[in-house]
Design a protein around this motif. Structure first.
Motif, PDB file in Angstrom:
ATOM      1  N   GLU A 275      -6.197 -55.488 -47.479  1.00 30.05           N
ATOM      2  CA  GLU A 275      -7.438 -56.147 -47.053  1.00 30.05           C
ATOM      3  C   GLU A 275      -7.776 -55.801 -45.597  1.00 30.05           C
ATOM      4  OE1 GLU A 275      -4.636 -57.533 -48.006  1.00 30.05           O
ATOM      5  OE2 GLU A 275      -4.184 -59.425 -46.992  1.00 30.05           O
ATOM      6  N   ASP A 276      -6.723 -55.589 -44.777  1.00 33.04           N
ATOM      7  CA  ASP A 276      -6.972 -55.203 -43.383  1.00 33.04           C
ATOM      8  C   ASP A 276      -7.479 -53.770 -43.291  1.00 33.04           C
ATOM      9  OD1 ASP A 276      -6.104 -57.671 -42.622  1.00 33.04           O
ATOM     10  OD2 ASP A 276      -4.088 -57.017 -42.038  1.00 33.04           O
ATOM     11  N   ILE A 277      -6.870 -52.911 -44.107  1.00 27.96           N
ATOM     12  CA  ILE A 277      -7.254 -51.494 -44.052  1.00 27.96           C
ATOM     13  C   ILE A 277      -8.679 -51.316 -44.582  1.00 27.96           C
ATOM     14  CG2 ILE A 277      -6.703 -49.156 -44.853  1.00 27.96           C
ATOM     15  CD1 ILE A 277      -4.583 -50.336 -42.917  1.00 27.96           C
ATOM     16  N   ILE A 278      -8.970 -51.893 -45.749  1.00 24.86           N
ATOM     17  CA  ILE A 278     -10.330 -51.776 -46.296  1.00 24.86           C
ATOM     18  C   ILE A 278     -11.318 -52.448 -45.348  1.00 24.86           C
ATOM     19  CG2 ILE A 278     -11.869 -52.422 -48.218  1.00 24.86           C
ATOM     20  CD1 ILE A 278      -9.543 -51.976 -50.135  1.00 24.86           C
TER      21      ILE A 278
ATOM     22  N   VAL B 100      -3.638 -48.906 -51.308  1.00 20.94           N
ATOM     23  CA  VAL B 100      -4.260 -48.726 -49.998  1.00 20.94           C
ATOM     24  C   VAL B 100      -4.444 -47.246 -49.642  1.00 20.94           C
ATOM     25  CG1 VAL B 100      -2.039 -48.952 -48.771  1.00 20.94           C
ATOM     26  CG2 VAL B 100      -4.166 -49.481 -47.569  1.00 20.94           C
ATOM     27  N   PHE B 101      -3.463 -46.418 -50.012  1.00 22.64           N
ATOM     28  CA  PHE B 101      -3.553 -44.993 -49.684  1.00 22.64           C
ATOM     29  C   PHE B 101      -4.674 -44.323 -50.477  1.00 22.64           C
ATOM     30  CE2 PHE B 101       1.173 -45.740 -49.199  1.00 22.64           C
ATOM     31  CZ  PHE B 101       1.106 -45.902 -47.823  1.00 22.64           C
TER      32      PHE B 101
ATOM     33  N   LYS C 270     -12.234 -38.876 -48.228  1.00 20.50           N
ATOM     34  CA  LYS C 270     -12.182 -37.577 -48.922  1.00 20.50           C
ATOM     35  C   LYS C 270     -11.145 -36.654 -48.266  1.00 20.50           C
ATOM     36  CE  LYS C 270     -16.873 -37.638 -50.764  1.00 20.50           C
ATOM     37  NZ  LYS C 270     -17.422 -38.884 -50.174  1.00 20.50           N
ATOM     38  N   ILE C 271      -9.946 -37.201 -48.125  1.00 23.59           N
ATOM     39  CA  ILE C 271      -8.849 -36.432 -47.545  1.00 23.59           C
ATOM     40  C   ILE C 271      -7.712 -36.397 -48.553  1.00 23.59           C
ATOM     41  CG2 ILE C 271      -9.441 -36.852 -45.130  1.00 23.59           C
ATOM     42  CD1 ILE C 271      -7.542 -39.182 -45.065  1.00 23.59           C
ATOM     43  N   SER C 272      -6.649 -35.678 -48.254  1.00 22.65           N
ATOM     44  CA  SER C 272      -5.528 -35.592 -49.182  1.00 22.65           C
ATOM     45  C   SER C 272      -4.710 -36.883 -49.124  1.00 22.65           C
ATOM     46  CB  SER C 272      -4.642 -34.397 -48.827  1.00 22.65           C
ATOM     47  OG  SER C 272      -3.867 -34.703 -47.689  1.00 22.65           O
TER      48      SER C 272
ATOM     49  N   VAL D 291      -0.754 -40.724 -43.535  1.00 22.61           N
ATOM     50  CA  VAL D 291      -0.650 -40.587 -42.080  1.00 22.61           C
ATOM     51  C   VAL D 291      -1.660 -41.503 -41.390  1.00 22.61           C
ATOM     52  CG1 VAL D 291      -0.974 -38.982 -40.137  1.00 22.61           C
ATOM     53  CG2 VAL D 291       0.254 -38.227 -42.177  1.00 22.61           C
ATOM     54  N   LYS D 292      -2.859 -41.536 -41.944  1.00 23.30           N
ATOM     55  CA  LYS D 292      -3.928 -42.355 -41.369  1.00 23.30           C
ATOM     56  C   LYS D 292      -3.575 -43.853 -41.425  1.00 23.30           C
ATOM     57  CE  LYS D 292      -8.524 -41.943 -40.342  1.00 23.30           C
ATOM     58  NZ  LYS D 292      -9.403 -40.875 -39.984  1.00 23.30           N
TER      59      LYS D 292
END
Ligand code: ZN
Length: 144
Positions: free
Chosen positions: A19-22, A69-70, A78-80, A86-87
């Motif tokens: 929820e924090d990441i989104i 979350v990943f 739109k990344i791997s 890593v992000k």
């Protein structure tokens, strides 16, 4: 390709609250006990995406996009998958020691400028001999 061990991925996942990441990407609405947000993966107007804080997953009930979350960061940015890990690690200040591929200049390019200058100076001296000053030099050489 960066390689991150599974146990480290799990550790980051435990540290990161979905929820924090989104919430860093989208405004999250609290509806009773559930969290909802407007789905960024289809043309959404009503918040169709729900976030489960218990399961730490998201799911859109209209377009069906869901995951952990990943996978959210992966799809949103739109990344791997590894770039997303890593992000997320950076977002939760997890000290991740990964050598990401950096753009390195080819070794030869360090010398190419030098060769260019060298080549130009050779051309310049040839030009000088054919110019007015060069004629005087040639005349002087003929007189001798
Ligand atoms: Zn959707």
């Amino acid at each position: 390709m960066a390689f991150i061990k599974d146990e480290i991925i799990q550790e980051i996942r435990r540290k990161a609250r979905i929820e924090d990441i989104i919430g860093q990407y989208l405004p999250i609405e609290k509806k009773g006990r559930s969290l909802k947000c407007v789905c960024p993966f289809h043309d959404d107007h009503d918040p169709s995406m729900s976030i489960s804080t218990d399961k730490q997953i998201f799911k859109c009930f209209v377009c069906g996009t869901g995951g952990n979350v990943f996978q959210f960061v992966e799809k949103f940015e739109k990344i791997s998958f590894y770039e997303a890990v890593v992000k997320v690690a950076q977002m939760v200040n997890y000290p991740l020691d990964v050598a990401l591929p950096t753009q390195e200049k080819p070794v030869d390019s360090r010398f190419s400028d030098f060769y260019k200058v060298l080549n130009e100076s050779i051309l310049y001296s040839q030009f000088q001999l054919e110019s007015v000053d060069g004629i005087h030099v040639k005349e002087y050489l003929h007189k001798r």
